[in-house]
Design a protein around this motif. Sequence first.
Motif, PDB file in Angstrom:
ATOM      1  N   ASP A 226       0.921  -1.358   0.132  1.00 18.53           N
ATOM      2  CA  ASP A 226      -0.129   0.137  -0.206  1.00 18.53           C
ATOM      3  C   ASP A 226       1.227   1.319   0.059  1.00 18.53           C
ATOM      4  O   ASP A 226       0.420   2.179  -0.515  1.00 18.53           O
ATOM      5  CB  ASP A 226      -0.801   0.259   1.074  1.00 18.53           C
ATOM      6  CG  ASP A 226      -2.048  -1.097   0.989  1.00 18.53           C
ATOM      7  OD1 ASP A 226      -2.185  -1.503   0.097  1.00 18.53           O
ATOM      8  OD2 ASP A 226      -2.965  -1.516   1.940  1.00 18.53           O
TER       9      ASP A 226
ATOM     10  N   TRP B  85       2.081   1.900  -3.262  1.00 15.91           N
ATOM     11  CA  TRP B  85       0.987   2.723  -3.922  1.00 15.91           C
ATOM     12  C   TRP B  85       0.724   4.010  -4.040  1.00 15.91           C
ATOM     13  O   TRP B  85       0.461   4.484  -5.062  1.00 15.91           O
ATOM     14  CB  TRP B  85      -0.462   1.666  -4.546  1.00 15.91           C
ATOM     15  CG  TRP B  85      -0.549   0.210  -3.896  1.00 15.91           C
ATOM     16  CD1 TRP B  85      -1.242  -0.247  -4.160  1.00 15.91           C
ATOM     17  CD2 TRP B  85       0.497  -0.072  -5.786  1.00 15.91           C
ATOM     18  NE1 TRP B  85      -0.690  -1.614  -4.550  1.00 15.91           N
ATOM     19  CE2 TRP B  85       0.472  -1.964  -5.781  1.00 15.91           C
ATOM     20  CE3 TRP B  85       1.406   0.543  -6.770  1.00 15.91           C
ATOM     21  CZ2 TRP B  85       0.227  -2.383  -6.451  1.00 15.91           C
ATOM     22  CZ3 TRP B  85       1.937  -0.456  -7.401  1.00 15.91           C
ATOM     23  CH2 TRP B  85       1.291  -1.554  -7.079  1.00 15.91           C
TER      24      TRP B  85
ATOM     25  N   TRP C 220       1.086   6.843  -7.074  1.00 17.31           N
ATOM     26  CA  TRP C 220       0.086   7.720  -7.130  1.00 17.31           C
ATOM     27  C   TRP C 220       0.558   9.060  -7.107  1.00 17.31           C
ATOM     28  O   TRP C 220      -0.191   9.732  -8.130  1.00 17.31           O
ATOM     29  CB  TRP C 220      -1.145   7.292  -7.098  1.00 17.31           C
ATOM     30  CG  TRP C 220      -1.696   5.575  -7.285  1.00 17.31           C
ATOM     31  CD1 TRP C 220      -1.431   4.795  -6.636  1.00 17.31           C
ATOM     32  CD2 TRP C 220      -2.136   5.465  -9.016  1.00 17.31           C
ATOM     33  NE1 TRP C 220      -2.322   3.617  -7.354  1.00 17.31           N
ATOM     34  CE2 TRP C 220      -2.005   4.179  -8.504  1.00 17.31           C
ATOM     35  CE3 TRP C 220      -1.921   6.190 -10.262  1.00 17.31           C
ATOM     36  CZ2 TRP C 220      -2.595   3.382  -9.544  1.00 17.31           C
ATOM     37  CZ3 TRP C 220      -2.017   5.674 -11.131  1.00 17.31           C
ATOM     38  CH2 TRP C 220      -2.666   4.173 -11.642  1.00 17.31           C
TER      39      TRP C 220
ATOM     40  N   GLU D 142      -3.672  -3.559 -10.230  1.00 13.96           N
ATOM     41  CA  GLU D 142      -4.248  -2.293 -10.390  1.00 13.96           C
ATOM     42  C   GLU D 142      -3.865  -1.394 -11.687  1.00 13.96           C
ATOM     43  O   GLU D 142      -3.965  -0.171 -10.772  1.00 13.96           O
ATOM     44  CB  GLU D 142      -2.429  -1.550  -9.637  1.00 13.96           C
ATOM     45  CG  GLU D 142      -2.864  -1.904  -7.916  1.00 13.96           C
ATOM     46  CD  GLU D 142      -3.455  -1.005  -7.266  1.00 13.96           C
ATOM     47  OE1 GLU D 142      -3.903  -0.186  -7.419  1.00 13.96           O
ATOM     48  OE2 GLU D 142      -4.008  -1.967  -6.200  1.00 13.96           O
TER      49      GLU D 142
END
Length: 127
Positions: A11, A14, A18, A44
């Motif tokens: 997580d 990501w 992002w 994803e």
Amino acid sequence: MITGEIKLQIDRIWDVFWTSGMTNPMNILEQMTYLFFMKMLDDEGIGYVLFDGIQPNPRDTTVHEAHEIAVSEGVDMLIAVGGGSSIDTAKGIGILMSYGGRINDYEGLDKVPGEICDIIAIPTTVG
């Protein structure tokens, strides 16, 4: 299924990806042993370029081969998964993406003039 601490670290990856604004990472993986990581990117919806030509104690020719692929594919960040060889290769690619030349031009102390491109390193070794 991925649970616990591994899920938390994924997580975080990501979040970094992002928020970085990057869209076309190159994955530097050792011997295709990290197919699970590519599946996560696929899940994803993240496109990527793969370089899996890593060998122990990577040679300058390996760095140059990967760099040529990165340039031709428009790579804008690097993700290294594995041990020191994949991470060292990614650092070399990052130097060339940022400053050009030959990797041997940067041997020695204080040869890299500044920061290099974004790299996410995911070490899978202990020690």
